[in-house]
Design a protein around this motif. Structure first.
Motif, mmCIF file in Angstrom:
data_model
loop_
_atom_site.group_PDB
_atom_site.id
_atom_site.type_symbol
_atom_site.label_atom_id
_atom_site.label_comp_id
_atom_site.label_asym_id
_atom_site.label_seq_id
_atom_site.Cartn_x
_atom_site.Cartn_y
_atom_site.Cartn_z
ATOM 1 N N GLU A 34 12.917 53.711 131.117
ATOM 2 C CA GLU A 34 14.491 54.666 131.304
ATOM 3 C C GLU A 34 13.902 54.574 132.606
ATOM 4 O O GLU A 34 15.328 54.504 134.072
ATOM 5 N N THR A 35 12.988 55.099 134.045
ATOM 6 C CA THR A 35 12.580 55.271 134.948
ATOM 7 C C THR A 35 12.589 53.753 136.058
ATOM 8 O O THR A 35 13.441 53.562 136.833
ATOM 9 N N ILE A 36 12.224 53.540 135.409
ATOM 10 C CA ILE A 36 12.520 51.591 135.599
ATOM 11 C C ILE A 36 13.466 51.275 136.004
ATOM 12 O O ILE A 36 13.825 50.481 137.033
ATOM 13 N N ARG A 64 5.789 55.747 150.178
ATOM 14 C CA ARG A 64 6.971 54.923 149.867
ATOM 15 C C ARG A 64 6.873 53.858 151.322
ATOM 16 O O ARG A 64 6.374 52.796 151.228
ATOM 17 N N PRO A 65 6.262 53.773 152.460
ATOM 18 C CA PRO A 65 6.123 53.461 153.468
ATOM 19 C C PRO A 65 4.502 52.098 153.273
ATOM 20 O O PRO A 65 4.823 51.313 153.647
ATOM 21 N N TYR A 66 3.965 53.079 153.124
ATOM 22 C CA TYR A 66 2.427 51.880 152.322
ATOM 23 C C TYR A 66 3.350 50.264 151.410
ATOM 24 O O TYR A 66 2.907 49.673 151.343
ATOM 25 N N PHE A 67 4.007 50.798 150.448
ATOM 26 C CA PHE A 67 5.134 50.099 149.411
ATOM 27 C C PHE A 67 5.487 48.558 151.049
ATOM 28 O O PHE A 67 5.528 47.840 149.977
ATOM 29 N N TYR A 122 5.541 55.132 140.866
ATOM 30 C CA TYR A 122 6.175 53.721 139.966
ATOM 31 C C TYR A 122 7.283 53.370 140.164
ATOM 32 O O TYR A 122 8.213 52.192 140.803
ATOM 33 N N GLY A 123 8.267 54.335 140.100
ATOM 34 C CA GLY A 123 9.505 54.403 140.840
ATOM 35 C C GLY A 123 9.708 54.080 141.787
ATOM 36 O O GLY A 123 10.621 53.121 142.042
ATOM 37 N N ALA A 156 7.704 46.083 143.788
ATOM 38 C CA ALA A 156 7.547 45.733 142.986
ATOM 39 C C ALA A 156 7.326 44.431 141.541
ATOM 40 O O ALA A 156 8.955 44.602 140.855
ATOM 41 N N THR A 157 6.596 43.833 141.283
ATOM 42 C CA THR A 157 7.116 42.955 140.241
ATOM 43 C C THR A 157 6.698 43.387 139.123
ATOM 44 O O THR A 157 7.026 43.208 137.858
ATOM 45 N N ILE A 158 5.235 44.120 138.428
ATOM 46 C CA ILE A 158 4.213 44.850 138.357
ATOM 47 C C ILE A 158 3.869 46.403 138.652
ATOM 48 O O ILE A 158 3.685 46.183 139.479
ATOM 49 N N VAL A 159 4.055 47.305 137.659
ATOM 50 C CA VAL A 159 4.110 48.398 137.770
ATOM 51 C C VAL A 159 2.934 48.451 136.729
ATOM 52 O O VAL A 159 2.785 48.144 135.707
ATOM 53 N N ARG A 160 1.878 49.420 137.548
ATOM 54 C CA ARG A 160 0.569 49.393 136.161
ATOM 55 C C ARG A 160 0.752 51.316 136.227
ATOM 56 O O ARG A 160 -0.366 51.696 136.317
#
Length: 229
Positions: free
Chosen positions: A12-14, A172-175, A205-206, A213-217
């Motif tokens: 749901e968060t994704i 967020r700035p790092y992402f 991950y949100g 992001a295309t892959i969240v761990r």
């Protein structure tokens, strides 16, 4: 809450994060991190719809490999990889997330050649410049990608990071920097399949998805707190 309920909340968060970013949920792979998780609980996650898992330790991966093969899991290796453990990982996982130096890439390449396979990898970037973490520094990442791309039996598919452990908006700035770095890599190496950004864990991950992001761990948000097996 049960593992199934936890997965439903994560999905749901994704979906909400994808909606905010104008992305499709199909663009994001949920990787269930199974470090120190026993096979019975992993089986619960698989029954609840998890299709891909990530292991941090080569020895633990080796011990669970038969289970993963029996359940037809898409297995990724996401931890720091020591040279003497490459034999347990190369050829047994679809993607190695944590290649951060040329000597390691060379040894993986040699192993993959001997096995007659091509190993997909991500280049790990130490985006926060933290001494205690693995990863190539961001300014040197493009050079490393170029060097690795010249090796046989390896395919560079994108980037991975573990940013500083900060609140979501502070991380967020790092992402965003990682997203820009991947864009630069795609421009510099148009012939490489640079499609993945592996970033974001249970606590952030949100935001990672909102930044590309295309892959969240995700581990603890699915399986709860974990101790050693």
């Amino acid at each position: 809450m049960s593992i199934r309920e936890n997965i439903a909340l994560v999905r749901e968060t994704i979906a909400q994060s994808c909606a905010r970013a104008g992305r499709s949920v199909s663009d994001v792979l949920l990787l269930g991190v199974t470090k120190y998780v026993d096979e019975a609980r992993i089986a619960e996650a698989l029954e609840a719809g998890i299709t891909a898992v990530g292991e941090n330790h080569a020895q633990e991966l080796r011990e669970k490999l038969t289970f993963f093969e029996q359940h037809k899991c898409d297995v990724h290796f996401i931890g720091q990889l020591q040279s003497n453990k490459i034999k347990y990982v190369c050829g047994n996982v679809s993607l190695i997330h944590s290649v951060d130096r040329l000597p390691l890439a060379l040894q993986i390449s040699q192993r993959a050649q001997r096995m007659g396979t091509v190993q997909d990898i991500l280049v790990q970037v130490n985006i926060g410049g933290e001494e205690q973490k693995g990863g190539i520094c961001a300014p040197a990442a493009l050079s490393l990608i170029g060097d690795i791309a010249a090796l046989p039996a390896l395919r560079v598919c994108g980037l991975m990071c573990v940013p500083p452990a900060l609140e979501q908006e502070r991380v967020r700035p790092y992402f965003a920097q990682m997203r820009q770095l991947l864009f630069s890599a795609k421009s510099a190496f148009p012939n490489l399949p640079l499609c993945h950004l592996s970033m974001g864990m249970s606590h952030d991950y949100g935001v990672a998805i909102e930044e590309g992001a295309t892959i969240v761990r995700v581990g603890s948000a699915i399986f709860g707190a974990r101790g050693r097996l």
